[in-house]
Design a protein around this motif. Structure first.
Motif, mmCIF file in Angstrom:
data_model
loop_
_atom_site.group_PDB
_atom_site.id
_atom_site.type_symbol
_atom_site.label_atom_id
_atom_site.label_comp_id
_atom_site.label_asym_id
_atom_site.label_seq_id
_atom_site.Cartn_x
_atom_site.Cartn_y
_atom_site.Cartn_z
ATOM 1 N N PRO A 1 7.312 8.687 4.164
ATOM 2 C CA PRO A 1 8.401 8.080 4.831
ATOM 3 C C PRO A 1 7.923 8.117 6.407
ATOM 4 C CG PRO A 1 8.878 10.265 4.037
ATOM 5 C CD PRO A 1 7.811 9.828 3.180
ATOM 6 N N THR A 2 7.076 9.187 6.559
ATOM 7 C CA THR A 2 6.596 9.164 8.010
ATOM 8 C C THR A 2 5.883 7.872 8.580
ATOM 9 O OG1 THR A 2 6.514 11.617 7.671
ATOM 10 C CG2 THR A 2 5.378 10.654 9.850
ATOM 11 N N ILE A 3 4.816 7.668 7.989
ATOM 12 C CA ILE A 3 3.841 6.355 8.310
ATOM 13 C C ILE A 3 4.962 5.151 8.024
ATOM 14 C CG2 ILE A 3 1.961 5.022 7.622
ATOM 15 C CD1 ILE A 3 0.500 7.704 6.750
ATOM 16 N N GLY A 4 5.794 4.924 7.054
ATOM 17 C CA GLY A 4 6.518 4.197 6.785
ATOM 18 C C GLY A 4 7.549 3.668 8.129
ATOM 19 N N ILE A 5 8.159 4.779 8.258
ATOM 20 C CA ILE A 5 9.121 4.464 9.318
ATOM 21 C C ILE A 5 8.306 4.176 10.597
ATOM 22 C CG2 ILE A 5 11.041 5.936 10.712
ATOM 23 C CD1 ILE A 5 11.732 7.180 8.008
ATOM 24 N N GLY A 6 7.329 4.944 10.966
ATOM 25 C CA GLY A 6 6.601 4.777 12.099
ATOM 26 C C GLY A 6 5.956 3.283 12.204
ATOM 27 N N ALA A 7 5.678 2.647 11.154
ATOM 28 C CA ALA A 7 5.222 1.315 11.233
ATOM 29 C C ALA A 7 6.469 0.290 11.316
ATOM 30 C CB ALA A 7 4.717 0.938 9.826
ATOM 31 N N LEU A 8 7.577 0.640 10.889
ATOM 32 C CA LEU A 8 8.877 -0.319 11.277
ATOM 33 C C LEU A 8 8.993 0.001 12.725
ATOM 34 C CD1 LEU A 8 10.968 0.459 8.009
ATOM 35 C CD2 LEU A 8 9.679 -1.506 8.775
ATOM 36 N N ALA A 9 8.972 1.238 13.254
ATOM 37 C CA ALA A 9 9.277 1.407 14.720
ATOM 38 C C ALA A 9 8.157 0.747 15.571
ATOM 39 C CB ALA A 9 9.386 2.972 14.954
ATOM 40 N N ALA A 10 6.770 0.676 15.171
ATOM 41 C CA ALA A 10 5.963 -0.107 15.959
ATOM 42 C C ALA A 10 6.311 -1.299 15.614
ATOM 43 C CB ALA A 10 4.450 0.176 15.356
ATOM 44 N N PRO B 1 0.878 -1.394 -0.229
ATOM 45 C CA PRO B 1 0.153 0.002 -0.075
ATOM 46 C C PRO B 1 0.913 1.164 0.059
ATOM 47 C CG PRO B 1 -0.837 -1.575 1.687
ATOM 48 C CD PRO B 1 0.492 -2.029 1.316
ATOM 49 N N VAL B 2 0.414 2.161 -0.705
ATOM 50 C CA VAL B 2 1.105 3.398 -0.772
ATOM 51 C C VAL B 2 1.356 4.170 0.681
ATOM 52 C CG1 VAL B 2 1.317 5.769 -1.732
ATOM 53 C CG2 VAL B 2 0.266 3.903 -3.248
ATOM 54 N N VAL B 3 0.461 3.878 1.491
ATOM 55 C CA VAL B 3 0.532 4.510 2.733
ATOM 56 C C VAL B 3 1.655 3.899 3.685
ATOM 57 C CG1 VAL B 3 -1.000 2.883 3.824
ATOM 58 C CG2 VAL B 3 -0.985 5.275 4.825
ATOM 59 N N LEU B 4 1.813 2.767 3.193
ATOM 60 C CA LEU B 4 3.211 2.169 4.001
ATOM 61 C C LEU B 4 4.374 2.230 3.277
ATOM 62 C CD1 LEU B 4 1.294 -1.029 5.309
ATOM 63 C CD2 LEU B 4 1.661 1.094 6.766
ATOM 64 N N ASP B 5 4.434 2.870 2.143
ATOM 65 C CA ASP B 5 5.714 2.904 1.234
ATOM 66 C C ASP B 5 6.562 3.787 1.939
ATOM 67 O OD1 ASP B 5 7.638 3.111 -0.626
ATOM 68 O OD2 ASP B 5 6.352 2.944 -2.154
ATOM 69 N N ILE B 6 7.953 3.722 2.312
ATOM 70 C CA ILE B 6 8.527 4.353 2.953
ATOM 71 C C ILE B 6 9.031 5.664 2.184
ATOM 72 C CG2 ILE B 6 10.837 4.630 4.230
ATOM 73 C CD1 ILE B 6 10.292 1.910 5.497
ATOM 74 N N LEU B 7 9.489 5.299 1.052
ATOM 75 C CA LEU B 7 9.894 6.176 -0.176
ATOM 76 C C LEU B 7 8.879 7.333 -0.288
ATOM 77 C CD1 LEU B 7 11.872 4.001 -2.430
ATOM 78 C CD2 LEU B 7 13.001 5.008 -0.455
ATOM 79 N N GLN B 8 7.368 6.829 -0.518
ATOM 80 C CA GLN B 8 6.690 7.912 -0.752
ATOM 81 C C GLN B 8 6.016 8.486 0.373
ATOM 82 O OE1 GLN B 8 3.636 6.355 -3.506
ATOM 83 N NE2 GLN B 8 5.071 5.311 -4.913
#
Length: 736
Positions: free
Chosen positions: A243-252, A234-241
């Motif tokens: 980054p805030t949500i993607g990096i937050g998901a990885l941190a979670a 999903p685009v919302v989880l794409d770190i490159l597009q």
């Protein structure tokens, strides 16, 4: 005159030849007159210048009988005959004086020659004595030098031996001090309670580690998908597009994994605070560095470097540490189970014997039941290794991260550099160096009726040079049989068997139990032996009023008793009653399958056997022949040495490395084999892990220093970890 007188006259003639030639007498006429023959021509004396008047010769009166007996039958001699006789007497006197003078000269000359020869011989003797004295002095000096060299070599060897022993004693003292210090922090519980607790912990860790592995896979997917168009994301989880949500998901995902493995994560910091840093300390710092890197990317999005944090790598490291803890707990549960199942377990010790300067693997009673439990809970080899490696890796990671970040002029990159270096500082092979191997070894030993305390004790057993074997190890119950009895007619078969059983039973031999059981089966007579004494090659004692000797053929030869050779595969024992051979007992020692495998396993492990047996039929040559072993494989001390080895307090004071719940050489050798594999696997895994960790840190530092962010994505770090884990995984499988 006879022939002898003729010879004397001839020699006299030759001696008188050097008399001056004068006309006073004729030698031939004198000789003729002396010999009683008439002279051929009368010799007339030469006229002298002044003739002195002859003094009248007064005739000596003679006895009448003699005068009458000597009356001449012929006419009286004339005056010339008297003169010739007188001349002959004078010549003989002169000749006698000349001969005496000549003999005196000859005697003097001979005495002088003898004196010269004596002086010469004396000089030669003195010269020879001086030469021999010099040679003796030289030989004495050479012998003294050789003796001095021998003494110096012996002193050097003794000093080396003492130094070696002192080093071993210092090592033993250091180990004892460390153990005493470690025992202060060890709290023992009931083995059954500890077994259930360890089993429960291993089950919980197994389930939780599986969840952490799923989180690691999810983090890896979120890290890889933006770089691969084939992976849906999903685009919302794409770190490159985004980054805030993607990096937050990885941190979670990272935080969730830490909550699942909170005990492992917390133990990493706790061990560091207590001054005992462990491998989990690097995992905890790697997870913390990954979270800090995520925070720095959210706060400073344009800092440069990699855009995806190493969350997947840190979660994978947490999973590896949890699997290591799970394997260790399961192995301890199996060791506790072996302790609970054993009623009277035997302990296996690695004992240093100062008499032979070697380490022996011995079986002795377990002196203290809590000692083996203490060894299970004691810090292991990997724990002691972590005390050295972890501080070095942490210090090196901090220093290299500071250098790499300040070199680029951007201190904010410290979190990226710190996370990248810590991600390779603790390779998976280093984290899984002990737990899986210990679990496999404990499982195998539990099936064989044994248990081992850990890799530290396994390393002690691996350093043993010889294995002490007892009679039951070589020939367990049922492997010795009585084949036949050869009676020579002095006593009955029952008496022969009874006497042999009485002697061997009183001596405490396993052979005595066999003969006693055979006597009871045949309803034979049982005797009581007294004054039983083991000798080289047999046993002696008294049964009733008779003196009994039971021994091998070698003992019979020493006693001067003629015997016949035995049969192949059989052993003959000769019974002597009152110095007369009474019978021969033929025994058969059969090798069992398990014992044969154990002896062959010992040979493959390049270990020698020490035969601590009292059975006089068992010898090194017999063992080497029965088990098809090389010559020199087995060694047997003298009876005093056997008694020393069989002393119950032989290994008292040593820490038990393993326990045995079954008797025989099979479980004993399985313990030594398992210890060898476990110690080797742990050592190899630690070596490979250390090399991979230090090399990875240097490579990552170089790439950070060159600002080569394209060479440090998450995929490359994961591949580096997995590639170095492959050889460790193969080594671990060898312990199954």
């Amino acid at each position: 005159m006879d022939r002898k007188d003729d010879m004397d006259l001839e020699s006299l003639k030759n001696m008188l030849s050097d008399v001056p030639d004068t006309d006073e007498f004729d030698l031939d006429s004198i000789i003729a007159e002396v010999s009683g023959q008439a002279p051929a021509k009368a010799a007339e004396p030469m006229p002298k210048a002044s003739a002195e008047p002859e003094k009248p010769v007064e005739p000596q009166p003679a006895p009448a009988a003699e005068t009458k007996a000597e009356e001449p039958k012929t006419a009286p001699r004339n005056k010339k005959d008297k003169t010739a006789k007188k001349v002959a007497e004078t010549a003989a006197a002169e000749h006698e004086s000349v001969e005496e003078a000549r003999e005196a000269r000859i005697a003097a000359r001979e005495q002088k020659m003898e004196e010269r020869e004596r002086r010469t011989a004396q000089k030669i003797a003195e010269r020879q004595a001086r030469r021999e004295a010099k040679l003796a002095e030289k030989e004495a000096a050479e012998k003294a030098a050789e003796q001095q060299e021998i003494v110096e070599e012996a002193a050097a060897e003794e000093a080396s031996r003492k130094a070696s022993i002192s080093r071993k004693q210092a090592r033993a003292a250091r180990i004892a001090a460390d153990q005493a210090e470690e025992e202060e922090d060890i709290k023992l519980v009931d083995p059954e309670v500890a077994m259930h607790a360890a089993r429960r912990r291993s089950g919980i860790l197994s389930f939780r580690s599986l969840l952490v592995l799923l989180l690691a896979a999810a983090a890896a997917y979120l890290s890889f998908a933006p770089s691969f168009e084939a992976l849906p994301l999903p685009v919302v989880l794409d770190i490159l597009q985004n980054p805030t949500i993607g990096i937050g998901a990885l941190a979670a995902l990272q935080i969730l994994a830490l909550l699942i493995g909170i005990d492992v994560f917390g133990n990493g910091f706790s061990s560091l605070l207590h001054g005992h840093p462990a491998r989990g300390t690097l995992v905890s710092f790697a997870a913390l560095a990954s979270l800090l890197h995520c925070a720095s990317l959210l706060v400073f999005p344009d800092q440069g470097g990699v855009a995806v944090p190493y969350t997947a790598v840190s979660i994978l490291l947490l999973y590896a540490e949890m699997r290591e803890a799970r394997g260790r707990s399961l192995a301890q549960a199996r060791s506790y189970r072996a302790v609970c199942e054993a009623e009277q377990p035997l302990a296996v010790y690695s004992h240093y014997d100062s008499e032979i300067d070697a380490c022996n693997a011995v079986k002795c009673p377990l002196y203290d039941a809590s000692s083996f439990l203490t060894e299970i809970e004691r810090p292991d080899t990997v724990d002691r290794f972590s005390l050295i490696y972890t501080p070095i890796a942490l210090a090196l990671a901090i220093i290299l991260s500071l250098v790499a970040s300040f070199n680029c002029g951007e201190p904010v990159r410290f979190f990226w550099a710190f996370s990248a270096i810590l991600s390779v500082s603790a390779p998976i092979g280093l984290l899984c160096a002990f737990g899986a191997s210990y679990k496999n070894t404990a499982s195998r030993l539990l099936r064989s009726g044994a248990a081992i305390a850990g890799a530290r004790q396994a390393n002690l057993l691996r350093g043993t040079e010889k294995v002490m074997l007892l009679e039951n190890d070589l020939f367990p119950t049922g492997s010795i049989e009585l084949e036949a009895i050869d009676n020579l007619g002095r006593i009955t078969d029952e008496q022969i068997l009874g006497c042999a059983a009485a002697l061997t039973e009183s001596a405490g031999l396993e052979l005595g139990r066999v003969l006693t059981d055979t006597t009871k089966e045949r309803f034979g007579i049982t005797f009581t032996a007294r004054d039983v004494r083991l000798v080289e090659g047999g046993v002696t004692g008294a049964v009733g009023t008779s003196r009994i000797v039971l021994g091998t053929a070698a003992l019979m030869v020493k006693m001067g008793i003629p015997i016949e050779s035995g049969h192949k595969g059989q052993i003959n024992m000769y019974l002597v009653v009152d110095n007369a051979l009474a019978g021969v007992l033929t025994m058969r020692y059969q090798t069992t399958k398990n014992t044969y495998k154990a002896m062959r396993l010992m040979r493959r492990m390049h270990m020698n056997a020490v035969l601590a047996v009292r059975d006089f039929n068992i010898s090194p040559a017999m063992i080497e022949e029965e088990f098809d072993l090389r010559r020199g494989f087995a060694d047997q001390p003298d009876p005093a040495g056997v008694d020393r080895l069989l002393n119950p307090n032989y290994a008292k004071g040593d820490a038990p490395a393993a326990i045995l719940t079954r008797e025989g050489a099979g479980p004993f050798m399985q313990v030594l084999r398992g210890a060898d594999k476990l110690a080797g696997a742990v050592r190899s895994a630690l070596t490979l892990g250390t090399f991979a960790g230090l090399l990875g840190m240097l490579i990552v530092f170089y790439l950070l220093y060159q600002n080569a962010a394209d060479a440090l994505p998450v995929m490359n770090i994961l591949l580096y970890q997995l590639i170095w884990y492959i050889p460790v995984f193969i080594i671990t499988q060898q312990t199954r």
